[in-house]
Motif scaffolding. Structure first.
Motif, PDB file in Angstrom:
ATOM      1  N   ASN A   1      10.978   9.317  13.195  1.00 50.82           N
ATOM      2  CA  ASN A   1      11.565   8.202  12.629  1.00 50.82           C
ATOM      3  C   ASN A   1      13.180   8.187  13.119  1.00 50.82           C
ATOM      4  OD1 ASN A   1      13.079   7.677   9.534  1.00 50.82           O
ATOM      5  ND2 ASN A   1      11.407   8.195   8.856  1.00 50.82           N
TER       6      ASN A   1
ATOM      7  N   ASP B   1       1.166  -1.206  -0.054  1.00 52.80           N
ATOM      8  CA  ASP B   1       0.177  -0.306   0.100  1.00 52.80           C
ATOM      9  C   ASP B   1       0.882   1.360  -0.003  1.00 52.80           C
ATOM     10  OD1 ASP B   1      -1.604   1.729   0.757  1.00 52.80           O
ATOM     11  OD2 ASP B   1      -2.072   1.257   2.676  1.00 52.80           O
ATOM     12  N   LYS B   2       1.102   1.584  -1.223  1.00 52.22           N
ATOM     13  CA  LYS B   2       2.270   2.499  -1.177  1.00 52.22           C
ATOM     14  C   LYS B   2       1.458   4.180  -0.343  1.00 52.22           C
ATOM     15  CE  LYS B   2       5.253   5.078  -5.006  1.00 52.22           C
ATOM     16  NZ  LYS B   2       6.452   5.759  -3.711  1.00 52.22           N
ATOM     17  N   ASP B   3       2.523   4.258  -0.224  1.00 52.13           N
ATOM     18  CA  ASP B   3       2.303   5.829   0.803  1.00 52.13           C
ATOM     19  C   ASP B   3       0.772   5.766   1.839  1.00 52.13           C
ATOM     20  OD1 ASP B   3       4.779   7.430  -0.165  1.00 52.13           O
ATOM     21  OD2 ASP B   3       3.202   8.184  -1.807  1.00 52.13           O
ATOM     22  N   GLY B   4       0.385   5.092   2.099  1.00 47.78           N
ATOM     23  CA  GLY B   4      -1.102   4.762   2.757  1.00 47.78           C
ATOM     24  C   GLY B   4      -2.150   5.041   1.991  1.00 47.78           C
ATOM     25  N   MET B   5      -2.283   4.844   0.608  1.00 50.35           N
ATOM     26  CA  MET B   5      -3.306   5.547   0.272  1.00 50.35           C
ATOM     27  C   MET B   5      -4.611   4.468   0.012  1.00 50.35           C
ATOM     28  SD  MET B   5      -0.950   6.931  -4.220  1.00 50.35           S
ATOM     29  CE  MET B   5      -3.277   7.607  -4.325  1.00 50.35           C
TER      30      MET B   5
ATOM     31  N   HIS C   1       7.198   4.498   5.813  1.00 47.26           N
ATOM     32  CA  HIS C   1       7.259   4.827   4.593  1.00 47.26           C
ATOM     33  C   HIS C   1       5.457   5.634   4.501  1.00 47.26           C
ATOM     34  CE1 HIS C   1      11.065   5.297   3.553  1.00 47.26           C
ATOM     35  NE2 HIS C   1      11.372   3.531   3.556  1.00 47.26           N
ATOM     36  N   ASN C   2       4.957   4.818   5.625  1.00 42.80           N
ATOM     37  CA  ASN C   2       3.395   4.401   5.616  1.00 42.80           C
ATOM     38  C   ASN C   2       2.665   5.291   6.795  1.00 42.80           C
ATOM     39  OD1 ASN C   2       0.918   3.850   5.426  1.00 42.80           O
ATOM     40  ND2 ASN C   2       0.637   1.861   5.396  1.00 42.80           N
ATOM     41  N   PRO C   3       2.607   6.653   5.844  1.00 44.10           N
ATOM     42  CA  PRO C   3       2.248   8.083   6.580  1.00 44.10           C
ATOM     43  C   PRO C   3       0.732   7.707   7.571  1.00 44.10           C
ATOM     44  CG  PRO C   3       1.477   8.259   4.367  1.00 44.10           C
ATOM     45  CD  PRO C   3       2.041   7.124   4.015  1.00 44.10           C
TER      46      PRO C   3
END
Length: 399
Positions: A351, A235-239, A331-333
């Motif tokens: 981080n 799940d790129k960037d938690g989108m 990397h997952n906001p």
């Protein structure tokens, strides 16, 4: 004297060493290669990461590993062949990285290779009284050493088990030596496939330090994304999570596994937290009709809540500490925000990069530290209250 034995002896006497740390985690996304310059050993350890790269795995390589990964029943021929094949592939990746960095292999003291975990089974999980803890990593160290021409340390987890541990987490050794601070209580949180943390009190007392798995990191999220979307691996960037809504019924059911009641330190893996676990939880909670986005949002909340609740249960809600996070989860906001919201006010989430270390390179660096400790002959956890094995690790393969 064998020239490589002589090199081992010489390396053990040096004030500093250059060690290549290799890490391939349960996310199966690629091989992390960290070239580390390490000065000293034990509590005097100082590390600088000179170079770092993640070499992505091809789709066919990932598929071959997934055929035997975290499954009780597999093709034994396939496992046998993959052990050598993974070692060869990792050796080629190291050789290519050194060429790109224009570094001669003779200038490297050793390689520290984690290998690829394909099954992890602590006794609490398998429940067979006649056996102890077990784990299996493939990626033959002899192939690595032969291909690269570099002395290779590998198969670290077996010595940990032989000395009384569960084979995981091993991060506690490097975390204690490199990241302890007299200025603050620190929690080193790693969110790879499985989430784990190391507790580093400001007292710097080895007796109080411990490391434990706390539940899934990215493993079920990544597996579900791959299953449902095919072309996506995570799940790129938690989108996807951001587009969904958390299901309280599914979340509460996911959190009911007995693992969450075990005392620390404890270990787990994708053998427990996987797509079948998710499916059974959806059946019991009557949530099979949820959208993919809602499931991913709930899995993200599951990871966050598992981490936060474990910290609170273990350290108490009044503890003042700073969490330094590493691994793919940073990397997952959405995941980071959710964890922060679940934490007590006195625990701050940051981080790992704020300490000057690339969070993606940390695990590879930690295995370089383990090899350095074996070369230096140090062990730092004698009498630890959490029974961390006071041992050095890594089988040695000569080119």
């Amino acid at each position: 004297m064998n020239s490589y034995i002589e090199k081992l002896f010489t390396s053990s006497q040096k004030p500093s060493r250059r060690i290549l740390g290799l890490m391939s985690g349960t996310s199966l996304d690629g091989l992390d290669i960290a070239l580390c310059h390490i000065r000293g050993y034990g509590k005097g350890t100082k590390v600088t990461i000179e170079q770092f790269v993640t070499v992505p795995y091809s789709a066919s390589f990932q598929s071959a590993i997934r055929d035997v990964f975290a499954k009780r029943t597999v093709d034994l021929q396939e496992v046998t062949l993959l052990n050598g094949y993974v070692g060869e592939c990792h050796g080629q990746m190291v050789t290519q990285a050194l060429q790109q960095w224009q570094i001669n292999h003779h200038d490297i003291d050793c390689i520290a290779s984690h290998g690829q975990t394909i099954f992890h089974c602590p006794q609490e999980q398998h429940g067979l009284s006649q056996y102890g803890n077990g784990t299996l990593q493939i990626g033959d160290g002899d192939r690595l050493a032969t291909i690269t021409g570099i002395i290779t340390f590998s198969d670290f987890r077996q010595k940990h088990i032989a000395a009384g541990g569960e084979g995981a987490p091993l991060a506690v050794y490097g975390d204690y030596l490199v990241f302890s601070s007299p200025e603050e209580n620190r929690i080193l949180l790693n969110m790879g496939g499985i989430a784990n943390f190391t507790w580093l009190p400001a007292s710097h007392s080895a007796n109080e330090v411990f490391s434990t798995d706390v539940g899934p990191g990215n493993t079920i999220i990544d597996a579900f994304v791959c299953q449902q979307y095919g072309h996506l691996r995570f799940d790129k960037d938690g989108m996807l999570a951001a587009a969904g809504t958390v299901s309280p019924d599914l979340l509460n059911t996911l959190l009911q596994h007995e693992f969450f009641t075990y005392s620390v330190p404890k270990t787990t893996g994708p053998e427990v937290f996987n797509l079948d676990y998710l499916y059974q939880a959806r059946l019991r909670s009557h949530t099979l009709s949820l959208s993919n986005e809602d499931v991913i949002a709930t899995l993200t909340a599951f990871t966050a809540k598992g981490i936060a609740e474990s910290l609170i249960q273990t350290l108490g809600s009044d503890m003042t500490a700073t969490i330094y996070a590493s691994g793919g989860g940073v990397h997952n906001p959405v995941l980071m925000k959710t964890i922060a919201e679940e934490l007590p006010a006195k625990i701050t989430l940051k981080n790992l990069s704020t300490l000057g270390i690339d969070p993606d390179a940390k695990e590879a660096m930690l295995f370089a530290i383990l090899a350095n400790e074996t070369l230096g002959g140090s062990a730092c956890f004698a009498g630890n209250d959490y029974q961390i094995p006071n041992t050095t690790m890594g089988k040695i393969s000569l080119p």
